[in-house]
Design an enzyme around this catalytic site. Structure first.
Site, PDB file in Angstrom:
ATOM      1  N   HIS A 253       0.810  -1.217   0.000  1.00  0.00           N
ATOM      2  CA  HIS A 253       0.000   0.000   0.000  1.00  0.00           C
ATOM      3  C   HIS A 253       0.845   1.269   0.000  1.00  0.00           C
ATOM      4  O   HIS A 253       0.304   2.361   0.152  1.00  0.00           O
ATOM      5  CB  HIS A 253      -0.965   0.014   1.192  1.00  0.00           C
ATOM      6  CG  HIS A 253      -2.069  -0.987   1.074  1.00  0.00           C
ATOM      7  ND1 HIS A 253      -2.775  -1.456   2.158  1.00  0.00           N
ATOM      8  CD2 HIS A 253      -2.583  -1.625  -0.008  1.00  0.00           C
ATOM      9  CE1 HIS A 253      -3.677  -2.340   1.747  1.00  0.00           C
ATOM     10  NE2 HIS A 253      -3.575  -2.463   0.448  1.00  0.00           N
TER      11      HIS A 253
ATOM     12  N   CYS B  84       4.747  15.037 -12.944  1.00  0.00           N
ATOM     13  CA  CYS B  84       5.764  14.249 -13.653  1.00  0.00           C
ATOM     14  C   CYS B  84       5.815  12.797 -13.217  1.00  0.00           C
ATOM     15  O   CYS B  84       6.473  11.976 -13.857  1.00  0.00           O
ATOM     16  CB  CYS B  84       7.146  14.900 -13.506  1.00  0.00           C
ATOM     17  SG  CYS B  84       7.895  14.716 -11.861  1.00  0.00           S
TER      18      CYS B  84
ATOM     19  N   CYS C  43       9.931  21.178 -12.715  1.00  0.00           N
ATOM     20  CA  CYS C  43       8.590  20.620 -12.519  1.00  0.00           C
ATOM     21  C   CYS C  43       7.736  21.470 -11.582  1.00  0.00           C
ATOM     22  O   CYS C  43       6.826  22.155 -12.011  1.00  0.00           O
ATOM     23  CB  CYS C  43       8.686  19.184 -11.997  1.00  0.00           C
ATOM     24  SG  CYS C  43       7.046  18.404 -11.834  1.00  0.00           S
TER      25      CYS C  43
ATOM     26  N   GLN D  94      -8.431 -11.376  17.644  1.00  0.00           N
ATOM     27  CA  GLN D  94      -9.657 -12.152  17.580  1.00  0.00           C
ATOM     28  C   GLN D  94      -9.694 -12.925  16.268  1.00  0.00           C
ATOM     29  O   GLN D  94      -8.835 -12.756  15.410  1.00  0.00           O
ATOM     30  CB  GLN D  94     -10.895 -11.254  17.684  1.00  0.00           C
ATOM     31  CG  GLN D  94     -10.999 -10.199  16.600  1.00  0.00           C
ATOM     32  CD  GLN D  94     -10.220  -8.948  16.894  1.00  0.00           C
ATOM     33  OE1 GLN D  94     -10.234  -8.465  18.022  1.00  0.00           O
ATOM     34  NE2 GLN D  94      -9.546  -8.408  15.895  1.00  0.00           N
TER      35      GLN D  94
END
Length: 310
Positions: A158, A169, A212, A277
């Site tokens: 993730h 970019c 950029c 659990q």
């Protein structure tokens, strides 16, 4: 293409959505397991023989380090749950609010340390590597605590709180600045009464690649986005060869990660679940060890009497 790869590819579009996908023919062939075994001695015998161990970890392994899970009751930042902020749409609507949320999480993580579960995993990997055995950690967590504990073979499916991606970019870079930009200094407090900072977009984190200056976003897989295909391919390869799988601190409800261990179990590989659990997948696993991961995992991964230390 193996059944595992086919099913994973088919479900990857549901990455991080937190929703259980509809039943499929492929999933129904998973082996039905008897009541999971909680005998540590039995697990240790299986562990002693394993050559390729895959460890899948979720938010529960970091909760003992004081890391908020932003799930369930009380899982709010201000007035919002993570699902309302961790989306491309939320970032497009209010990039200042989303950056406040992630700035808070980044700053919080700088005060947290790996716990005994993270350390046990890293020490196990280092020890077994000297014996020609492998350990890979496949984590849903974005906090980098596994990395800080010393884990080397790590797949962060993730992404990471400490990486950014340019929306212009596409450049991805590690970023450990504190604060990540001057405008976020002192911002991001989670209290419900706190008002949004409403930082102008030009003052939010910007790309430093020459020429950029595009808007940066966290390099994290948000709800509704797909997993990185290269990382997913690595995960598939590791789960195809593993001869023991551990599922640590995960609720087994966030897809596609939730189907990794059941698919491994379906081909007859022992799977051990370490969680506070039971989960929707518990009945499919050979072992289940309830309790805090920081308590149950260290003795499970400690040196076995049959190991030869050089």
């Amino acid at each position: 293409m193996s059944l595992f790869q086919f099913t994973t590819r088919r479900l990857v579009l549901q990455a991080y959505c937190g929703l259980k996908p509809p039943p499929s023919k492929e999933r129904r062939i998973c082996l039905e397991m008897a009541r999971p075994n909680s005998n540590m001695a039995d697990f240790r015998e299986v562990f002693a023989k394993a050559k390729h161990i895959a460890i899948i970890t979720g938010a529960g392994v970091s909760a003992e380090s004081g890391v908020p899970t932003f799930r369930g009751a009380g899982g709010y930042w201000r007035k919002w749950q993570a699902q309302e902020l961790a989306t491309p749409e939320a970032f497009a609507r209010n990039s200042s609010r989303v950056w406040e949320f992630y700035h808070y999480r980044r700053e919080l993580m700088l005060s947290k340390q790996p716990n005994s579960a993270h350390i046990a995993i890293a020490e196990c990997e280092a020890r077994l590597s000297k014996q020609g055995r492998s350990v890979v950690v496949i984590t849903q967590n974005i906090d980098e605590l596994h990395r800080r504990a010393g884990t080397k073979h790590l797949l962060e499916i993730h992404g990471s709180l400490f990486k950014t991606r340019c929306t212009s970019c596409g450049h991805v870079a590690e970023n450990y600045k504190s604060p990540i930009c001057p405008a976020l200094a002192g911002k991001g407090a989670p209290d419900p009464e706190i008002e949004d900072a409403k930082i102008p977009v030009e003052n939010l984190p910007r790309c430093e690649e020459e020429g950029c200056n595009g808007l940066l976003r966290p390099h994290i897989v948000w709800f509704g986005e797909t997993l990185n295909s290269d990382i997913l391919t690595e995960v598939e390869k590791e789960l195809e060869i593993c001869d023991l799988c551990l599922v640590v601190g995960t609720s087994s409800v966030v897809y596609p990660a939730a189907m990794f261990a059941p698919q491994v179990s379906a081909r007859g590989v022992p799977v051990a679940e370490f969680n506070m659990q039971t989960t929707p997948a518990t009945a499919r696993f050979r072992f289940h060890f309830p309790g805090p991961c920081g308590t149950t995992l260290p003795p499970a991964l400690a040196r076995h009497k049959t190991e030869i230390i050089s």
